[in-house]
Write a protein that holds these residues in place. Sequence first.
Motif, PDB file in Angstrom:
ATOM      1  N   GLY A  95       0.892  -1.286  -0.073  1.00 60.44           N
ATOM      2  CA  GLY A  95       0.069  -0.122   0.119  1.00 60.44           C
ATOM      3  C   GLY A  95       0.758   1.406  -0.096  1.00 60.44           C
ATOM      4  O   GLY A  95       0.772   2.065  -0.771  1.00 60.44           O
ATOM      5  N   ILE A  96       1.764   1.365   1.143  1.00 59.15           N
ATOM      6  CA  ILE A  96       2.722   2.586   1.076  1.00 59.15           C
ATOM      7  C   ILE A  96       3.939   2.383   0.537  1.00 59.15           C
ATOM      8  O   ILE A  96       4.719   3.047   0.454  1.00 59.15           O
ATOM      9  N   GLY A  97       4.240   0.974   0.181  1.00 65.44           N
ATOM     10  CA  GLY A  97       5.580   0.708  -0.223  1.00 65.44           C
ATOM     11  C   GLY A  97       6.476   0.488   1.093  1.00 65.44           C
ATOM     12  O   GLY A  97       7.759   0.681   0.959  1.00 65.44           O
ATOM     13  N   TRP A  98       6.041   0.071   2.070  1.00 65.51           N
ATOM     14  CA  TRP A  98       6.944  -0.384   3.417  1.00 65.51           C
ATOM     15  C   TRP A  98       7.750  -1.564   3.115  1.00 65.51           C
ATOM     16  O   TRP A  98       7.181  -2.487   2.679  1.00 65.51           O
ATOM     17  N   GLY A  99       9.157  -1.477   3.199  1.00 67.31           N
ATOM     18  CA  GLY A  99       9.794  -2.414   2.853  1.00 67.31           C
ATOM     19  C   GLY A  99      10.424  -2.559   1.126  1.00 67.31           C
ATOM     20  O   GLY A  99      11.039  -3.305   0.797  1.00 67.31           O
ATOM     21  N   ILE A 100       9.632  -1.359   0.531  1.00 64.59           N
ATOM     22  CA  ILE A 100      10.030  -1.446  -1.028  1.00 64.59           C
ATOM     23  C   ILE A 100      10.759  -0.176  -1.151  1.00 64.59           C
ATOM     24  O   ILE A 100      11.874  -0.250  -1.920  1.00 64.59           O
ATOM     25  N   THR A 101      10.276   0.795  -0.649  1.00 59.62           N
ATOM     26  CA  THR A 101      10.961   2.245  -0.710  1.00 59.62           C
ATOM     27  C   THR A 101      12.378   2.317   0.040  1.00 59.62           C
ATOM     28  O   THR A 101      12.499   1.633   1.178  1.00 59.62           O
ATOM     29  N   ASN A 102      13.413   3.113  -0.352  1.00 58.21           N
ATOM     30  CA  ASN A 102      14.730   3.234   0.217  1.00 58.21           C
ATOM     31  C   ASN A 102      14.411   3.727   1.566  1.00 58.21           C
ATOM     32  O   ASN A 102      15.222   3.342   2.501  1.00 58.21           O
ATOM     33  N   GLU A 103      13.469   4.682   1.628  1.00 57.87           N
ATOM     34  CA  GLU A 103      13.191   5.242   3.087  1.00 57.87           C
ATOM     35  C   GLU A 103      12.981   4.230   4.103  1.00 57.87           C
ATOM     36  O   GLU A 103      13.332   4.213   5.351  1.00 57.87           O
ATOM     37  N   SER A 104      12.009   3.316   3.849  1.00 59.02           N
ATOM     38  CA  SER A 104      11.411   2.375   4.798  1.00 59.02           C
ATOM     39  C   SER A 104      12.651   1.104   5.041  1.00 59.02           C
ATOM     40  O   SER A 104      12.891   0.610   5.951  1.00 59.02           O
ATOM     41  N   LYS A 105      13.536   0.934   3.898  1.00 61.42           N
ATOM     42  CA  LYS A 105      14.455   0.197   4.187  1.00 61.42           C
ATOM     43  C   LYS A 105      15.583   0.464   5.004  1.00 61.42           C
ATOM     44  O   LYS A 105      16.190  -0.224   5.633  1.00 61.42           O
ATOM     45  N   ARG A 106      15.878   1.890   5.012  1.00 63.57           N
ATOM     46  CA  ARG A 106      16.807   2.354   5.918  1.00 63.57           C
ATOM     47  C   ARG A 106      16.255   2.185   7.552  1.00 63.57           C
ATOM     48  O   ARG A 106      17.122   1.915   8.344  1.00 63.57           O
ATOM     49  N   VAL A 107      14.986   2.042   7.586  1.00 63.51           N
ATOM     50  CA  VAL A 107      14.433   2.043   8.952  1.00 63.51           C
ATOM     51  C   VAL A 107      14.525   0.495   9.172  1.00 63.51           C
ATOM     52  O   VAL A 107      14.770   0.026  10.433  1.00 63.51           O
ATOM     53  N   LEU A 108      14.078  -0.452   8.131  1.00 63.64           N
ATOM     54  CA  LEU A 108      13.912  -1.715   8.575  1.00 63.64           C
ATOM     55  C   LEU A 108      15.354  -2.472   8.746  1.00 63.64           C
ATOM     56  O   LEU A 108      15.279  -3.546   9.343  1.00 63.64           O
ATOM     57  N   GLY A 109      16.447  -1.987   8.003  1.00 62.57           N
ATOM     58  CA  GLY A 109      17.783  -2.370   8.276  1.00 62.57           C
ATOM     59  C   GLY A 109      18.014  -3.413   7.019  1.00 62.57           C
ATOM     60  O   GLY A 109      17.302  -3.770   6.366  1.00 62.57           O
ATOM     61  N   LYS A 110      19.200  -3.905   7.086  1.00 61.95           N
ATOM     62  CA  LYS A 110      19.834  -4.750   6.056  1.00 61.95           C
ATOM     63  C   LYS A 110      19.154  -6.065   6.422  1.00 61.95           C
ATOM     64  O   LYS A 110      18.920  -6.476   7.462  1.00 61.95           O
ATOM     65  N   ASP A 111      18.639  -6.905   5.188  1.00 60.40           N
ATOM     66  CA  ASP A 111      18.304  -8.305   5.396  1.00 60.40           C
ATOM     67  C   ASP A 111      17.412  -8.299   6.413  1.00 60.40           C
ATOM     68  O   ASP A 111      17.464  -9.249   7.152  1.00 60.40           O
ATOM     69  N   PHE A 112      16.210  -7.601   6.265  1.00 58.54           N
ATOM     70  CA  PHE A 112      15.164  -7.406   7.439  1.00 58.54           C
ATOM     71  C   PHE A 112      14.313  -8.880   7.301  1.00 58.54           C
ATOM     72  O   PHE A 112      14.003  -9.053   5.888  1.00 58.54           O
ATOM     73  N   PRO A 113      13.882  -9.437   8.279  1.00 60.94           N
ATOM     74  CA  PRO A 113      12.777 -10.636   8.353  1.00 60.94           C
ATOM     75  C   PRO A 113      11.726  -9.913   7.501  1.00 60.94           C
ATOM     76  O   PRO A 113      11.423  -8.627   7.764  1.00 60.94           O
ATOM     77  N   LEU A 114      10.899 -10.671   6.946  1.00 58.53           N
ATOM     78  CA  LEU A 114       9.500 -10.137   6.126  1.00 58.53           C
ATOM     79  C   LEU A 114       8.345  -9.855   7.153  1.00 58.53           C
ATOM     80  O   LEU A 114       7.407  -9.502   6.715  1.00 58.53           O
ATOM     81  N   GLY A 115       8.469 -10.379   8.473  1.00 61.09           N
ATOM     82  CA  GLY A 115       7.266  -9.906   9.212  1.00 61.09           C
ATOM     83  C   GLY A 115       7.533  -9.857  10.722  1.00 61.09           C
ATOM     84  O   GLY A 115       8.797  -9.761  10.895  1.00 61.09           O
ATOM     85  N   GLY A 116       6.626  -9.693  11.481  1.00 63.50           N
ATOM     86  CA  GLY A 116       6.822  -9.656  12.879  1.00 63.50           C
ATOM     87  C   GLY A 116       5.508 -10.121  13.523  1.00 63.50           C
ATOM     88  O   GLY A 116       4.497 -10.416  12.865  1.00 63.50           O
ATOM     89  N   ASP A 117       5.691 -10.017  14.684  1.00 60.82           N
ATOM     90  CA  ASP A 117       4.505 -10.301  15.738  1.00 60.82           C
ATOM     91  C   ASP A 117       4.478  -9.360  16.756  1.00 60.82           C
ATOM     92  O   ASP A 117       5.119  -9.381  17.806  1.00 60.82           O
ATOM     93  N   THR A 118       3.620  -8.078  16.430  1.00 61.59           N
ATOM     94  CA  THR A 118       3.469  -7.298  17.442  1.00 61.59           C
ATOM     95  C   THR A 118       2.367  -7.514  18.588  1.00 61.59           C
ATOM     96  O   THR A 118       1.249  -8.189  18.245  1.00 61.59           O
ATOM     97  N   HIS A 119       2.591  -7.103  19.738  1.00 61.65           N
ATOM     98  CA  HIS A 119       1.860  -7.359  20.987  1.00 61.65           C
ATOM     99  C   HIS A 119       1.163  -6.228  21.628  1.00 61.65           C
ATOM    100  O   HIS A 119       0.242  -5.816  22.025  1.00 61.65           O
ATOM    101  N   HIS A 120       2.221  -5.195  22.034  1.00 57.00           N
ATOM    102  CA  HIS A 120       2.142  -4.133  22.910  1.00 57.00           C
ATOM    103  C   HIS A 120       2.471  -2.863  22.530  1.00 57.00           C
ATOM    104  O   HIS A 120       3.710  -2.468  22.485  1.00 57.00           O
ATOM    105  N   PRO A 121       1.466  -1.953  21.939  1.00 55.80           N
ATOM    106  CA  PRO A 121       1.605  -0.529  21.682  1.00 55.80           C
ATOM    107  C   PRO A 121       1.426   0.355  22.775  1.00 55.80           C
ATOM    108  O   PRO A 121       0.457   0.335  23.142  1.00 55.80           O
ATOM    109  N   HIS A 122       2.332   1.118  22.978  1.00 54.81           N
ATOM    110  CA  HIS A 122       2.286   1.937  24.198  1.00 54.81           C
ATOM    111  C   HIS A 122       2.788   3.523  23.747  1.00 54.81           C
ATOM    112  O   HIS A 122       3.879   3.407  23.086  1.00 54.81           O
ATOM    113  N   PHE A 123       2.108   4.344  24.202  1.00 52.65           N
ATOM    114  CA  PHE A 123       2.354   5.964  23.900  1.00 52.65           C
ATOM    115  C   PHE A 123       3.622   6.428  24.849  1.00 52.65           C
ATOM    116  O   PHE A 123       3.610   5.844  25.937  1.00 52.65           O
TER     117      PHE A 123
END
Length: 646
Positions: A117-145
């Motif tokens: 949708g937004i190209g997360w994991g596709i754009t260079n900007e998102s890859k800089r956040v995800l890091g090199k050889d990032f795993p394709l997914g995750g398992d999120t549990h606890h979002p806190h402000f």
Amino acid sequence: MTERTNDQNTCDQELMEKSAGPSADAVTVAEKPSRRKFLGASALAGIAGASTALVGELAAPPRAEAATSMPEDYVAPGKLDEYYGIWSGGQSGQVRILGIPSMRELIRIPVFNVDFGIGWGITNESKRVLGKDFPLGGDTHHPHFSQTDGHYDGRYIFINDKANSRVARIRCDVMRTDKIITIPNTQAIHGLRVQRVPRTGYVFCCNEFRVPHPNDGRDLNDPKKYFTLYTAIDGDTMNIAWQVHVDGNLDNTDADYEGKYSAATCYNSEGAINAAGMMRNERDWVVVFNIKRIEQAVKRGHYKTIGDSKVPVVDGRHGSDLTLYVPVPKSPHGINASPDGKYVTANGKLSPTVTVMSWAKIDDWFAGKLKKPRDVVVAEPQLGIGPLHTTYDGRGNAYTTLFIDSQIVKWNIDDAIKHYQGQKVNYIRQKLDVAYQPGHNNSSMGESRDADGKWLVSLNKFSKDRFLPVGPLHPDNDQLIDISGEKMKLVADASVWCEPHDCTIVHRRVLFNKVKRIWKRGDPFFAETAAMAKKDGVTLEKDNKVIRDGNKVRVYMTSTAPTFGLEEFTVKKDNEVTVTVTNIDTIEDLSHGFCMANYGINFEISPQETASVTFVADKPGVHWFYCTFFCHALHLEMRSRMLVEA
Ligand code: RUQ
Ligand code: CUA
């Protein structure tokens, strides 16, 4: 709710029109008005010749009802929700934002997942956040402000990834992930909470699984040598501040309202490697961390490091003065600090009890004034089967999920304390059935000093029969409950895609003015891309240029509805191509997309944003790239060509 009810209504009418029953006949007799007409009560009033029976049957559509008695979660068209809810996206690896009370999903924020949708994991900007050889997914549990002095401050959201032992930070101004770090020496980062006072500050997280250290093939089958670590991250820099070597394992965590302590539950004090072993002990424990003492130990150099990691690891095992181990019954799960700043409760899971501990008594323990660790316990109410998580209304009441009973139990903290002291008082206020098997629950503003006791959401793991069947995998059911009065009232069911686990609910005043409607030029999110353009002598906001640099080709273009700045560009087969698009539109909500056909590339560019992608042009020929967001009447014409020479 009205949205859903209308759907239901439309559907009912459809069924009715198809059915051979008397109402269907009546519709035929009355020259079968269009379904659209039924949507408005006024339209109904205009049906001439309809029998009284027909009008009586059809004249009470939910919208007419809504006009006289609004459902409590009704947010009328054009009106805004009063609260934001941030939902973890579970196995999807994302975070979602819902409006409350409507329970409408407003947006999804990709974090650990790839998102076309937004190209997360596709754009260079998102890859800089995800890091090199990032795993394709995750398992999120606890979002806190993030918080300042126990109030939500609207800066960041922090979220764990249990699957790949990571923690991410989301900027609330643009609702975009800006940092992801892997926690060293750990496997399965589960519990996550923030330091409330003086501010966030630390982000605390629990490493759930015990492993050998370093985990490099040694001690494979010697579980006695496995151990785990409690981690404090600096929320400003996203560097790891320190880790604590503990006994047992770690599940969930929370912090106090003074900046002195955090605490975590342990369900595997046995150090076992299978479920039967982990359930053996009648009591496991809560471990309390003395933050000042840990900081001092680090300062004095009283720590070790593990493997290649440079993170200071202090020793917080039994006997250490950095920690306190409070025995609690059996396999505790959630741990939740009360918004009055006085108590923290550990939820029994395999015990029908929750254990209430007093931060003041924890002070006394570390001051050497108490004999036994259990002396910090001030109540242990018996609530029902399978207590998992507790939340609060800011009026002295607590709300605990009962997984096995499928209930929320409302109970009074002061009365539970009196009961523990031997007085004959009933601390249970109400039990409300939920559908079904609740895990977390969360109340509006409930993890801050500003807990306002208006709404509660019960995040149920099972929905079973509550929604239309959609195949063997069922959605979860997150139920909205009104807790503003004496009695809890179930208001709405909301289907959610697996498996949110947890949410946090904040009043819109926390975020409304902080959230940007369009990007600001110069945003750090695309700063590196902007620096590259500068080197190429390109002004992103106006230039449309192709820079050839050996095998590398850098293509810069603007986008403004309905055109890309370049009608075509030419590269040679196997060139490494970087396309940078700057959306120079300034109109709110006017996003463009950039999709390169047959190249697996798509990303979104919001107004005033710059985004880029790098790929190898390995397929010769004509490749159209086109806009994927319907931005203009000529949106379909918003396309240009990449010519790849063989
Ligand atoms: S956990 S259902 Cu991952 Cu928060 Cu308790
Ligand atoms: Cu730009 Cu569609």
